[in-house]
Design an enzyme around this catalytic site. Sequence first.
Site, PDB file in Angstrom:
ATOM      1  N   ARG A  81     -39.299  -6.966   0.302  1.00  0.00           N
ATOM      2  CA  ARG A  81     -38.170  -6.199  -0.217  1.00  0.00           C
ATOM      3  C   ARG A  81     -36.966  -7.127  -0.244  1.00  0.00           C
ATOM      4  O   ARG A  81     -36.619  -7.737   0.777  1.00  0.00           O
ATOM      5  CB  ARG A  81     -37.881  -5.016   0.693  1.00  0.00           C
ATOM      6  CG  ARG A  81     -36.724  -4.215   0.185  1.00  0.00           C
ATOM      7  CD  ARG A  81     -36.381  -3.070   1.104  1.00  0.00           C
ATOM      8  NE  ARG A  81     -35.319  -2.298   0.480  1.00  0.00           N
ATOM      9  CZ  ARG A  81     -34.337  -1.720   1.161  1.00  0.00           C
ATOM     10  NH1 ARG A  81     -34.289  -1.819   2.472  1.00  0.00           N
ATOM     11  NH2 ARG A  81     -33.419  -1.036   0.538  1.00  0.00           N
TER      12      ARG A  81
ATOM     13  N   GLU B 209     -41.701   3.402  -0.192  1.00  0.00           N
ATOM     14  CA  GLU B 209     -41.208   2.132  -0.724  1.00  0.00           C
ATOM     15  C   GLU B 209     -42.193   0.999  -0.450  1.00  0.00           C
ATOM     16  O   GLU B 209     -42.362   0.109  -1.278  1.00  0.00           O
ATOM     17  CB  GLU B 209     -39.838   1.824  -0.099  1.00  0.00           C
ATOM     18  CG  GLU B 209     -38.768   2.772  -0.620  1.00  0.00           C
ATOM     19  CD  GLU B 209     -37.484   2.776   0.188  1.00  0.00           C
ATOM     20  OE1 GLU B 209     -37.476   3.391   1.272  1.00  0.00           O
ATOM     21  OE2 GLU B 209     -36.502   2.169  -0.267  1.00  0.00           O
TER      22      GLU B 209
ATOM     23  N   ARG C 278     -21.599   6.480   5.417  1.00  0.00           N
ATOM     24  CA  ARG C 278     -20.821   5.959   4.280  1.00  0.00           C
ATOM     25  C   ARG C 278     -20.110   7.102   3.556  1.00  0.00           C
ATOM     26  O   ARG C 278     -20.681   8.185   3.392  1.00  0.00           O
ATOM     27  CB  ARG C 278     -21.733   5.244   3.277  1.00  0.00           C
ATOM     28  CG  ARG C 278     -22.394   4.002   3.811  1.00  0.00           C
ATOM     29  CD  ARG C 278     -23.059   3.228   2.658  1.00  0.00           C
ATOM     30  NE  ARG C 278     -23.953   2.212   3.157  1.00  0.00           N
ATOM     31  CZ  ARG C 278     -25.285   2.236   3.015  1.00  0.00           C
ATOM     32  NH1 ARG C 278     -25.861   3.227   2.360  1.00  0.00           N
ATOM     33  NH2 ARG C 278     -26.025   1.266   3.496  1.00  0.00           N
TER      34      ARG C 278
ATOM     35  N   ASN D  45     -40.005  -6.185   5.149  1.00  0.00           N
ATOM     36  CA  ASN D  45     -38.648  -5.726   4.844  1.00  0.00           C
ATOM     37  C   ASN D  45     -37.733  -6.301   5.924  1.00  0.00           C
ATOM     38  O   ASN D  45     -37.691  -5.802   7.049  1.00  0.00           O
ATOM     39  CB  ASN D  45     -38.631  -4.193   4.847  1.00  0.00           C
ATOM     40  CG  ASN D  45     -37.266  -3.629   4.514  1.00  0.00           C
ATOM     41  OD1 ASN D  45     -36.288  -4.367   4.346  1.00  0.00           O
ATOM     42  ND2 ASN D  45     -37.189  -2.314   4.416  1.00  0.00           N
TER      43      ASN D  45
ATOM     44  N   HIS E 129     -31.725   1.562  -3.398  1.00  0.00           N
ATOM     45  CA  HIS E 129     -32.887   2.454  -3.191  1.00  0.00           C
ATOM     46  C   HIS E 129     -33.753   2.437  -4.455  1.00  0.00           C
ATOM     47  O   HIS E 129     -34.477   3.391  -4.724  1.00  0.00           O
ATOM     48  CB  HIS E 129     -32.476   3.922  -2.933  1.00  0.00           C
ATOM     49  CG  HIS E 129     -31.758   4.161  -1.643  1.00  0.00           C
ATOM     50  ND1 HIS E 129     -30.788   5.120  -1.521  1.00  0.00           N
ATOM     51  CD2 HIS E 129     -31.884   3.592  -0.421  1.00  0.00           C
ATOM     52  CE1 HIS E 129     -30.334   5.128  -0.278  1.00  0.00           C
ATOM     53  NE2 HIS E 129     -30.990   4.190   0.406  1.00  0.00           N
TER      54      HIS E 129
END
Length: 399
Positions: A91, A386, A241, A7, A180
């Site tokens: 990823r 993940e 965010r 990743n 996601h």
Amino acid sequence: MKILVLNCGSSSLKYQIIDMDTKEVMCKGLCERIGIDGSKLTHKVPGKEDLVKEEAMPDHKKAVEMVMAAITDADHGVIKSVDEIDAIGHRVLHGGEKFTKSIVVDDAVKAAIRECFDLGPLHNPANLMGIEACEAAMPGKPNVAVFDTSFGMGMEPKAYTYAIPSEYLEKYSIRRYGFHGTSHDYVSHRAIEFAGLDPKNAKVIVCHLGNGASISASIGGVCVDTSMGLTPLEGLIMGTRSGDLDPAILQFICNKEGKDVNEMLNILNKKSGILGMSGGISSDFRDIEKEAENGNEKCKTALEAFRYRVAKYIGAYAAAMNGVDCICFTAGVGENDKNTRKLICEEYLGYLGVKIDDERNDVRGKETIISADDSKVKVLLLPTNEELKIAMDTQALVK
Ligand code: AMP
């Protein structure tokens, strides 16, 4: 089969080797500050002391070389030679409209990832560098790209089309993609297995509540809607965010404070969310909870607004699917914070027949049904994974 999962961020690289026969993580690690002074690799093997190497990493190629050395290290290695790795799963943030599922990387795939640089300016270039570094370090080994946007490609036009002039979708592919996706995909399918739901028709809402937060609705594992949009800025309130807001706020603040749109986006991505709402105290939910307990009103409001926004989305998604069978909580806050789970469910979801069992909910990071037996909707805590999902997709494609 042993899969290396990578990743790559703009200045970091996370990795794991997963033995797919046992699903065990053989080792994992992190390269930090790639391309910046003070680069460092930390390599972790269960039951052993961490291996830490501080050495210049001018680019991802050098980082991958250091990972290769760590995983084959005489003391801290978990394999004798990189030949033991069967494939590499990467990823990749943005697959644009091209990729609806994971894919074995070839020149055309690399070109398509490059075409999406505009849509994922920080991550896609790093993701491609990671792929090219692996091709150089392990020639001939299959590389698989697993896109964070693939899950969202299940959405219908009514869910992904923004109400702006259609030319922008046609010219620039401006639409809802969702992020996601690997987590939502993994958790929604795991929920069906774990709770014994109908694999074709189960209506599942996944609340991925971490520093980045998003929520998805899916039927039989196919995405119906998801809260992040063209970029990860839309949707829930997050660590830093803003999530949803009136776009006219940008113009208003720009005019008042002499800022431009890029500065505003930086504020909305990095200085907003609970960090901004708390007056800059922290983006970490634990700090904000402590301050709220000490009576800080801004922190109380930030947490209330966070839960309220999650609940609003759950209500919207129950309507979007005309029902909901199962609500799952995952990621840092979702897996660890029993109060947030309880309050979202008890303050807002009683009308759906949701009932939490306090004893069952007193758990962290473990697959658990936390709803009461007479709850009309099953509520689950399901840790996301993940890396395992990336490894599973990789294995399926190279088998
Ligand atoms: P993630 O992005 O999934 O790693 O999640 C990180 C977030 O999870 C941080 O904001 C942490 O504060 C939050 N978190 C981790 N443990 C807890 C906890 N016990 N209670 C509340 N928040 C937590």
